[in-house]
Design an enzyme around this catalytic site. Structure first.
Site: not given
Ligand code: NAD
Ligand code: ZN
Ligand code: ZN
Length: 379
Positions: A113, A102, A176, A371, A47-49, A117, A105, A69-70, A99
């Site tokens: 949760c 907490c 994820c 992915r 994942c990107h994270t 953390r 939850c 984490h996935e 859990c």
């Molecule tokens: P990814 O890089 O596969 O997808 C991002 C997309 O955004 C790409 O297709 C890219 O071309 C496009 N993009 C980039 N800049 C842009 C712009 N200015 N305008 C329009 N489109 C644009 O990423 P992903 O795996 O889908 O994750 C997306 C985001 O979500 C990341 O920041 C990731 O860290 C985050 N994320 C958050 C959570 C959460 O729980 N909040 C969970 C997982 C991932």
């Molecule tokens: Zn993730």
């Molecule tokens: Zn909890």
């Protein structure tokens, strides 16, 4: 031969320091302590994270650590007091624990949760130690999961049992990306039938939002991406329109407001770019439009808009793990997948073995990858 109670030697990809490629090592994985579960990891999405933490931009990033984490795997052994899962169960580790005890939850208002953390954020198990060592040196955990290892140990609140029939090669994505986007649309925003939706960023997360919006019968789903190559797949996941902001010489929020007679009912940021977050909020309809932030912004970045945007009824919200409670909600998502109502297989565009993990990170940056899934061990 049973490995219960023994230290297991296995392969893992270690992030020794920020900004360096991962390195494949033999590590030792200690047995699970009370309320812990040791899992044989079969597959893990990238994942990107993971990339964000590896880059050094994550204020919580600790090194050396085992990222990932996935994941999906099988319970190898359990510590004392573990009741929710048993040896041999197919499981998905949860970076957002549940859990059921907490304040968070019990609130009925959030999936955040807090039971593990504080230690999770410091790369430690709840007893403030790690279960991983490499040549005698402790290696930190990551997001309570560390799935880039053939074996991992997680807290019992951080794992959910899933139906053993579907392949974990696909199901791991529920750990994820798929859950995050689908939940953001269906649980956080609760997209209503006939409503209009715009989604910024068509990666795994944005495509999952599109899928969730279509599932909830939105009438119009506008996908926005600067990569024109994303149009085809966006439509496959339910988008009715595709816009590349680069094709317009006006700000994208203005384009969207004009196109939709005043703006969208719901918008989602799935890019992590704070300028995009602003555009998403400002593309909302006056009086009721809601914008959901899912993307993770780089450290130190801040969002801005004129307060009048909120005074006049637009709502800004965030969503972590799609607002999904891992233990309570995940089995239902798995069922939806088994019943053919939730696409998961379609997200897997690349597969690699664990030793090719750096190639998986390269693929993620290629623009054609939704992915990449790593195989760690055979089923
Ligand atoms: P990814 O890089 O596969 O997808 C991002 C997309 O955004 C790409 O297709 C890219 O071309 C496009 N993009 C980039 N800049 C842009 C712009 N200015 N305008 C329009 N489109 C644009 O990423 P992903 O795996 O889908 O994750 C997306 C985001 O979500 C990341 O920041 C990731 O860290 C985050 N994320 C958050 C959570 C959460 O729980 N909040 C969970 C997982 C991932
Ligand atoms: Zn993730
Ligand atoms: Zn909890």
């Amino acid at each position: 031969m049973s490995t219960t109670g023994q230290v297991i030697k296995c392969r893992a990809a270690i992030a020794w320091e920020a900004g360096k490629p991962l390195s494949l090592e033999e590590i030792e994985v200690a047995p699970p302590k009370a309320h812990e579960v040791r899992i044989k990891i079969l597959y893990s999405g990238v994942c990107h994270t993971d990339d964000y933490t590896l880059s050094g931009s994550d204020p919580e990033g600790v090194f050396p650590s085992i990222l990932g984490h996935e994941g999906g795997g099988i319970v190898e052994s359990i510590g004392e007091g573990v009741t929710d899962v048993a040896v041999g169960d197919h499981v998905i580790p949860l970076y957002t624990a549940e859990c059921r005890k907490c304040k968070f939850c019990l609130s009925g208002k959030t999936n955040l949760c807090q039971s593990v953390r504080a230690t999770q954020g410091r790369g430690l198990m709840p007893d403030e130690t790690t279960r991983f060592t490499c040549n005698g040196k402790p290696i930190y955990h990551y997001m309570g999961c560390s799935t880039f290892s053939e074996y991992t140990v997680v807290a019992d609140v951080s794992v959910v049992r899933v139906d053993p029939k579907p392949s974990l090669q696909k199901l791991c994505l529920l750990g994820c990306g798929v859950t995050t986007g689908f939940g953001a649309a269906t649980k956080t925003a609760k997209v209503t039938e006939g409503s209009t939706v715009a989604i910024f960023g068509m990666g795994c997360v944005g495509l999952s939002v599109a899928q969730g919006a279509a599932y909830n019968k939105a009438s119009r789903i506008i996908a926005i991406d600067t990569n024109p190559g994303k149009e085809k797949i966006a439509r496959e996941f339910g988008a009715t329109d595709f816009i590349n902001p680069k094709d317009h010489n006006k700000p994208i929020q203005q384009v969207l407001v004009e196109l939709t007679d005043g703006g969208l009912d719901y918008t989602f940021d799935c890019t992590g770019n704070v300028e995009v977050m602003r555009a998403a909020l400002e593309a909302c309809h006056k009086g009721w439009g809601e914008s959901i932030i899912i993307g993770v912004a780089a450290a130190g970045k801040e969002i801005a808009t004129r307060p009048f945007q909120l005074v006049t009824g637009r709502v800004w919200r965030g969503s972590a793990f799609g607002g999904v409670k891992g233990k309570t909600d995940m089995p239902k998502l798995v069922q939806e997948y088994v019943d053919g109502k939730l696409k998961v297989d379609e997200f897997v565009t690349h597969t690699f073995d664990l030793q090719e993990i750096n190639k998986a990170f390269e693929a993620m940056h290629s623009g054609t990858c939704i992915r990449a899934v790593l195989t760690l061990q055979s089923e």
